[in-house]
Every structure is written in structure tokens, then in C-alpha cells.
Design a protein around this motif. Structure first.
Motif, short mmCIF file in Angstrom:
data_model
loop_
_atom_site.label_atom_id
_atom_site.label_comp_id
_atom_site.label_asym_id
_atom_site.label_seq_id
_atom_site.Cartn_x
_atom_site.Cartn_y
_atom_site.Cartn_z
N ASN A 284 0.81 -1.22 0.00
CA ASN A 284 0.00 0.00 0.00
C ASN A 284 0.85 1.27 0.00
O ASN A 284 0.31 2.38 -0.07
N LEU A 285 2.17 1.13 0.06
CA LEU A 285 3.07 2.28 0.06
C LEU A 285 3.90 2.31 -1.21
O LEU A 285 4.05 1.30 -1.89
N SER A 286 4.43 3.49 -1.50
CA SER A 286 5.31 3.65 -2.67
C SER A 286 6.53 4.45 -2.23
O SER A 286 6.70 4.76 -1.05
N LYS A 287 7.39 4.81 -3.18
CA LYS A 287 8.59 5.56 -2.83
C LYS A 287 8.29 6.96 -2.30
O LYS A 287 9.13 7.55 -1.63
N LYS A 288 7.11 7.47 -2.61
CA LYS A 288 6.76 8.79 -2.06
C LYS A 288 6.48 8.70 -0.56
O LYS A 288 6.33 9.73 0.10
N ASN A 289 6.40 7.47 -0.02
CA ASN A 289 6.24 7.26 1.41
C ASN A 289 7.55 6.87 2.06
O ASN A 289 7.58 6.34 3.16
N MET A 290 8.67 7.12 1.39
CA MET A 290 9.98 6.67 1.86
C MET A 290 10.94 7.85 2.00
O MET A 290 11.04 8.69 1.12
N CYS A 291 11.63 7.89 3.14
CA CYS A 291 12.66 8.90 3.39
C CYS A 291 13.98 8.19 3.64
O CYS A 291 14.04 7.23 4.40
N LEU A 292 15.03 8.66 2.98
CA LEU A 292 16.37 8.09 3.17
C LEU A 292 17.19 9.03 4.04
O LEU A 292 17.29 10.22 3.76
N CYS A 293 17.76 8.46 5.08
CA CYS A 293 18.54 9.24 6.05
C CYS A 293 19.91 8.60 6.18
O CYS A 293 20.06 7.39 6.05
N GLY A 294 20.94 9.42 6.43
CA GLY A 294 22.26 8.85 6.61
C GLY A 294 23.19 9.75 7.38
O GLY A 294 22.97 10.96 7.47
N PHE A 295 24.23 9.13 7.94
CA PHE A 295 25.24 9.86 8.69
C PHE A 295 26.58 9.69 8.01
O PHE A 295 26.99 8.58 7.67
N SER A 296 27.30 10.80 7.75
CA SER A 296 28.63 10.79 7.17
C SER A 296 28.60 10.11 5.80
O SER A 296 27.91 10.57 4.90
N GLN A 297 29.34 9.00 5.61
CA GLN A 297 29.27 8.31 4.33
C GLN A 297 27.85 7.83 4.04
O GLN A 297 27.40 7.82 2.90
N GLY A 298 27.13 7.45 5.07
CA GLY A 298 25.75 7.03 4.90
C GLY A 298 24.86 8.13 4.34
O GLY A 298 23.90 7.87 3.62
N ALA A 299 25.18 9.39 4.67
CA ALA A 299 24.42 10.52 4.12
C ALA A 299 24.69 10.67 2.62
O ALA A 299 23.78 10.98 1.84
N MET A 300 25.93 10.43 2.21
CA MET A 300 26.25 10.45 0.79
C MET A 300 25.47 9.36 0.05
O MET A 300 24.96 9.57 -1.05
N VAL A 301 25.38 8.20 0.70
CA VAL A 301 24.61 7.08 0.12
C VAL A 301 23.14 7.45 0.02
O VAL A 301 22.50 7.22 -1.02
N ALA A 302 22.59 8.04 1.08
CA ALA A 302 21.16 8.38 1.09
C ALA A 302 20.81 9.32 -0.06
O ALA A 302 19.82 9.10 -0.77
N LEU A 303 21.61 10.37 -0.26
CA LEU A 303 21.32 11.32 -1.32
C LEU A 303 21.54 10.69 -2.69
O LEU A 303 20.73 10.87 -3.61
N ASP A 304 22.62 9.93 -2.84
CA ASP A 304 22.91 9.32 -4.14
C ASP A 304 21.83 8.32 -4.54
O ASP A 304 21.38 8.29 -5.69
N VAL A 305 21.40 7.50 -3.59
CA VAL A 305 20.36 6.49 -3.88
C VAL A 305 19.03 7.17 -4.18
O VAL A 305 18.29 6.75 -5.08
N ALA A 306 18.72 8.24 -3.44
CA ALA A 306 17.48 8.96 -3.70
C ALA A 306 17.46 9.55 -5.11
O ALA A 306 16.45 9.47 -5.83
N LEU A 307 18.58 10.13 -5.52
CA LEU A 307 18.66 10.75 -6.84
C LEU A 307 18.76 9.72 -7.95
O LEU A 307 18.38 9.98 -9.10
N ASP A 308 19.25 8.53 -7.62
CA ASP A 308 19.34 7.45 -8.62
C ASP A 308 17.98 6.83 -8.91
O ASP A 308 17.78 6.21 -9.95
N SER A 309 17.03 7.02 -8.01
CA SER A 309 15.69 6.44 -8.18
C SER A 309 14.96 7.06 -9.37
O SER A 309 15.12 8.24 -9.67
N ASP A 310 14.15 6.24 -10.03
CA ASP A 310 13.34 6.73 -11.16
C ASP A 310 12.06 7.41 -10.69
O ASP A 310 11.34 7.99 -11.50
N GLU A 311 11.77 7.30 -9.39
CA GLU A 311 10.57 7.92 -8.83
C GLU A 311 10.98 8.85 -7.68
O GLU A 311 11.92 8.56 -6.95
N PRO A 312 10.26 9.95 -7.51
CA PRO A 312 10.57 10.86 -6.39
C PRO A 312 10.30 10.20 -5.05
O PRO A 312 9.37 9.41 -4.90
#
Length: 405
Positions: A284-312
Motif C-alpha cells: 500500500n506504500l510507494s517511494k513517495k512514502n519513503m525517506c532516506l537518512c544517513g550519517f557521514s558516508q551514509g548521508a552520501m549514500v542516502a542522497l545518491d540512492v534517492a537521486l538514482d531512483s526513477d521515482e521521487p
């Protein structure tokens, strides 16, 4: 509610930030130039404003705490936050021996809250208490004219709270990764939290448990997933290149933040499968119900993975983050992810990812269309003072509201 309103009133969007916008950095992709002089010259000004801002928020929280000493929302934050900060500041140190103790403390607190809720008897509650209980549960009391109507609605709210319970952290395999999973069993928002370089995912459990408990109390059911990277690192980091860049000057700095580190393409492929595996469990959920959070290198991963997605996605939270692949990030921000909601947190005393790099990321996000809230704080390579945690909660609850609409 007063506390939530006060904090959200300060940090819901760019216009509410009283901090002046930090001068942007020219990372002009058409040249090899890279200027950070504007940031360096204004660091003292920013520091002074951050201190003023923190004092204002702390005064508000202290005042409200005195007025609501029995309010567990503030007391809980005060109790949990020091332990969370202690663990986060040890990301680049050894061991996590106190993690189990902190987790056990939090479990005890959660069980106490659960027992208190079980003891509630709607028959013994006053009219005012019934109405407040109904509203806190997310239901409406508008149609409740007589007491029996209030009792019936309160009973329904109590049953709903028992169904939408909070689970303690459990280990699970999701998309080939070992994960810690906790929070609401019927969430409106899924939060994935990526750990830092050479750190175990378990060190983020106290932070995740604090978020889970507070969002539940605020009527925003949230599921938190903490994946463990293979080998404790999401991709290869060549620290020597970062050190040399500082010594060799602006051109080398520009090259470093344009590079895509070794292992990032493979990480992107794995994360696509990982996010899809999560959504398979919540049809019942989609990527618009998902938030990616990260610390240090994990923050770089969170932003990169979010921007790599085909959906917002609903949004990203970046704690002490650095940059990489800036041309790719800028292009994705201008197109598929234009208007992406971002919360960026960074300490003025950060010795791992220096603060002067934070405005580079902030400028990259804002100038390419991201709806960014940048909150500097007086701490180091860590979560920051208690009001930063309150701002994080406000950001996540606002994402829940946006996703539901």
C-alpha cells in the motif's frame, strides 16, 4: 503539541529559517576553478548566528519543559538524546559496548509507556480527557455529542493504538542485506537510515528507537530500517585523496567532489533491489512514502540512492554529509527530483567532514531545485544538540503529512 508547533514554526521551510543564507560556492562545472573563500570569510558570522539561534530554541524548550514537567515527549528526548549523541560521536572510534545497555533502557521505557496505555479506562476518564485522548489518536470528536459517543470513539482509538503498535528492533534479511527493523507495523512513512564508514548499523539503534517512539506519540506511524553494508563500508573511500586535495588547492578539491568513488555504481544497483524489496512488504506504500537518512558516508549514500531512483521520494536527511558526483547529482535534481525535500544538518566543530564543505552541498541542492533546510549546529561530527533532534522529528512528521495527501 505546543513544542511541536514551536519547532515546526521555526524549521518547516526556507522562509522560516532565521539564519541568513550562507554565500554560495562557485563549483562551476565548465572550468577547473573552485572557490571557497566566501565560505571561509563568513564562518565566524555563521557561528555567531548559530549560537544565537540555539540559545533562542533552548530558552523555548526550557520554558515549555517547566510548564509540562509531566509531558513524556520532552522528558523522553532529554533522556534519550545524550546516549544517541554519545554513540554517534564514536562512529570513527572502536566498539559499541554500551549499545546494548542503551537499547535495554529504551525497551524498558517503551514497555512502561505500553503498560500505561493498557491501564486506560475510558469509563473513568473525564469529558476533557476523552476528547484529548481521541484527538491525540488522530481521530475527530466533532460528532461526539453525548458521553457515550465519546467513550465509543475513545475505545475505537484505543483499539487502533493497539493494532498500530511499535515493535522492538529485530534482525531481518532484506534484499540480501542484514537489517535492523523497528517501529510501526502499519506505517505511513518508511525511514531507511544508512550508517557511516566502518561503523555497524547497530550504533544507530538508539537514534532509531527515539524516532520510532516520538513519531508514534505524535500520531505519525513510522517504520525504520537500518541496513548493514557489506564490510562496514558502502563504497571505497580514498582518504589520501581528500587530504591531498586540502593541501593542493582548489582545483584538486573540485576534482574530488566531481569524482564517482570506486564501488558506487555497484552500490546503486544493490540499493535499487534493496528499496524494491522493502516496498514488496508494504504494497500500500510507494517511494513517495519513503525517506532516506544517513550519517557521514551514509548521508552520501542516502542522497545518491534517492537521486538514482526513477521515482521521487518523500525526502532525505543528511547528517554530516560530503559531496561526490556533483554533475550527476545536479542533473538529477533539475529533472526527476526537482523539488526534493532535504534536511541538512552539520556541526561547526566537525573535524571529520569540515564545516566549510557543508555550504557547498547546500548550494548544490538549492541552486538545482531541492527544497532544502540547512541547520548548522554547535557540535562536531555528530547528531548535535537536542533541538536538532526536535527539528528532525518535525521534518519527518511533515513528510508523513505530505505523503498522506
Amino acid at each position: 503539541k505546543k513544542i511541536k508547533k514551536q519547532i515546526m514554526g521555526d524549521y518547516t521551510d526556507d522562509e522560516c529559517m532565521r539564519l541568513e543564507r550562507i554565500p554560495s560556492v562557485d563549483y562551476n562545472k565548465g572550468t577547473k576553478s573552485f572557490s571557497s573563500s566566501t565560505v571561509t570569510l563568513n564562518e565566524s558570522m555563521v557561528a555567531q548566528k548559530v549560537v544565537t539561534e540555539e540559545r533562542h530554541v533552548e530558552k523555548v524548550i526550557n520554558k515549555l519543559t517547566q510548564q509540562t514537567k509531566e509531558n513524556s515527549e520532552i522528558d523522553g528526548v532529554a533522556e534519550l538524546f545524550p546516549q544517541t549523541t554519545k554513540l554517534l560521536t564514536r562512529f570513527f572510534g572502536a566498539g559499541s559496548d554500551s549499545t546494548s545497555d542503551v537499547c535495554e533502557t529504551n525497551k524498558t521505557m517503551d514497555s512502561n509507556v505500553s503498560e500505561k496505555k493498557k491501564e486506560l479506562d475510558v469509563k473513568k476518564m473525564s469529558i476533557r480527557e476523552l476528547r484529548q485522548f481521541i484527538r491525540d489518536s488522530g481521530l475527530s470528536d466533532v460528532g461526539c455529542v453525548e458521553r457515550k459517543d465519546l467513550e465509543a470513539t475513545a475505545s475505537r482509538a484505543q483499539n487502533q493504538r493497539q493494532v498500530d503498535r511499535i515493535e522492538d528492533a529485530v534482525e531481518a534479511q532484506i534484499g540480501g542485506l542484514k537489517c535492523y527493523v523497528l517501529g510501526a507495523t502499519r506505517p505511513d512513512l518508511i525511514v531507511v537510515i544508512y550508517h557511516g564508514y566502518l561503523a555497524p548499523a547497530s550504533e544507530l539503534l538508539p537514534l532509531a528507537q527515539a524516532i520510532s517512539k516520538r513519531t508514534h506519540e505524535m500520531g505519525c506511524p513510522t517504520r525504520l530500517i537500518l541496513p548493514q553494508s557489506p564490510g562496514h563500508a558502502w563504497f571505497s573511500l580514498q582518504f589520501s585523496s581528500y587530504v591531498l586535495a586540502v593541501v593542493q588547492g582548489e582545483r584538486e578539491k573540485a576534482r574530488v567532489i566531481r569524482d564517482t568513488p570506486r564501488g558506487v555504481p555497484e552500490m546503486r544497483i544493490n540499493m535499487r533491489k534493496f528499496l524494491q524489496a522493502i516496498l514488496n512488504d508494504y504494497p500500500n506504500l510507494s517511494k513517495k512514502n519513503m525517506c532516506l537518512c544517513g550519517f557521514s558516508q551514509g548521508a552520501m549514500v542516502a542522497l545518491d540512492v534517492a537521486l538514482d531512483s526513477d521515482e521521487p521520494l518523500a525526502g532525505v536527511v543528511l547528517i554530516s554529509s560530503f559531496l561526490m558526483s556533483i554533475e550527476t547529482w545536479a542533473q538529477r535534481l533539475r529533472t526527476v527530483h526537482h523539488g526534493l525535500r532535504c534536511l541538512q544538518l552539520h556541526g561547526l566543530q566537525d573535524s571529520i567532514v569540515p564545516f566549510y564543505t557543508a555550504p557547498w552541498l547546500c548550494d548544490l541542492l538549492k541552486s538545482n531545485g531541492a527544497r532544502t533546510i540547512f541547520i548548522p549546529h554547535s557540535g562536531g561530527h555528530e547528531m548535535g544538540p537536542p533541538h536538532v533532534f526536535a527539528s528532525l522529528l518535525s521534518f519527518l512528521t511533515s513528510l508523513t503529512s505530505s505523503a498522506s495527501t
